[in-house]
Motif scaffolding. Sequence first.
Motif, PDB file in Angstrom:
ATOM      1  N   ASN A 140      -3.288   5.162   2.697  1.00  0.00           N
ATOM      2  CA  ASN A 140      -2.592   3.873   2.782  1.00  0.00           C
ATOM      3  C   ASN A 140      -3.480   2.814   3.416  1.00  0.00           C
ATOM      4  O   ASN A 140      -3.498   1.659   2.984  1.00  0.00           O
ATOM      5  N   ALA A 185       0.806  -1.222   0.000  1.00  0.00           N
ATOM      6  CA  ALA A 185       0.000   0.000   0.000  1.00  0.00           C
ATOM      7  C   ALA A 185       0.842   1.277   0.000  1.00  0.00           C
ATOM      8  O   ALA A 185       0.589   2.180  -0.817  1.00  0.00           O
ATOM      9  N   PRO A 186       1.857   1.434   0.872  1.00  0.00           N
ATOM     10  CA  PRO A 186       2.611   2.702   0.853  1.00  0.00           C
ATOM     11  C   PRO A 186       3.384   2.914  -0.445  1.00  0.00           C
ATOM     12  O   PRO A 186       3.677   4.054  -0.804  1.00  0.00           O
TER      13      PRO A 186
END
Length: 427
Positions: A324, A150-151
């Motif tokens: 995120n 996600a990040p």
Amino acid sequence: MTLAQPAPPPHGAESRAADPRAALARMRALATSLLVVMALVFVAASAAEARWPWLAWVRAFAEAATVGAVADWFAVTALFRRPLGLPIPHTAVIPRNKDRIGEGLGRFIADNFLTARVLDGQVRKLDAAGWGAAWLAEPGRADALARRLAPAIPALLRAIPRETREQLLGAIALAAIRAVPAGPAAARVIDLAWRDGRAQPMLDGLLDGAAGYLASHEDFVREKVSEQSFKWLPKWVDRIIADRLTQGLIKAAEEMRAPDHPWRLELANAVQGFAQRLDHDPELMAQADALKLRLLTHPALLAEINAAWARVEARMLQDPAAANAAIAERLTEWLKALGAWLARDVAVQRRLNDTARLIALRLIAPRRHDIGRFVAGVVAGWETRDTVERLELQFGRDLQYIRLNGTIVGGLVGLALYAVSRVVGWG
């Protein structure tokens, strides 16, 4: 007396955090200490043998053990450096032959791991799709992978220029839609919705809406009936016709709410027939694809895709942590769904495994020598000191066990030779 064996790998967080340099230093100190002890025992036994003749057996063991320990120390040390710094030929084997070792390692990998026969057999055994499905099914795997990915997604997208990013995202979205045949996809959606009854509430809602519209617009119906009727008919007749027409239509809509109503059954047959035609009729399928392409190339759709992404991007910039978390949550759902789909669809597993095998055979095997040269180039690019340190940390502890075993084996051989010499009368 048993030979020294490598200790079993330690367990727990403490052992995982152990410094490999400290472990190597301890093993090196142990092997050297045993060498020193054997040398001291040899000296002591030689000095006291005249008083206690039985010490001859101890001296024989210690003498041979010392020789074995020194020989193995020399051999192990000569792999990585010059013993005692002396310019002895054929020592410091790894530093002097680092590039040749890299070339040999590259050839070994290319000729023994990356041939078409080996790759085909190993990839067949691997079952990459089944392994991936099982891995994603393990508790927490999908969630952990999503949190890691996600990040990186927003950062990767921000690294691409805005105009390029919009073109890329639009192209990906359009390519994904183009790759799906419109006719069969629409047929499956229609069939699934109708067969599972999901469209029935919508149909009931349409019937209720139509009945309500007619009931609330009776004046409009009367006006239209009056416009189409004969001029010589009285207005009250028009009103009667309009009222009966309105009530008849409302009653028909109410009756069609019954699941077994003939019109409803005819509608179901028509919808299912249309879905089958969408899935099998080449002409209708071509028309559906043409309509899809017209929609995809419409400027309004492209503008909507860019606008939707701009809104998503704005939310990500306003609150990266929340973005995120949202991305991770959605990725987790997708990964779990992917794992479940792979687990239950054997045909898809077979296709993915065949694809992996073809990739290995068509991409890796023909380039195996290039991969071997790449490995050799990587090794050649290492600093000699770093290479020696890496290899010594990797194999040094096992080599120190060789020193320990060499000491013990040397002592046992010396003891055996001394015993033979006594039996045959040589000593």
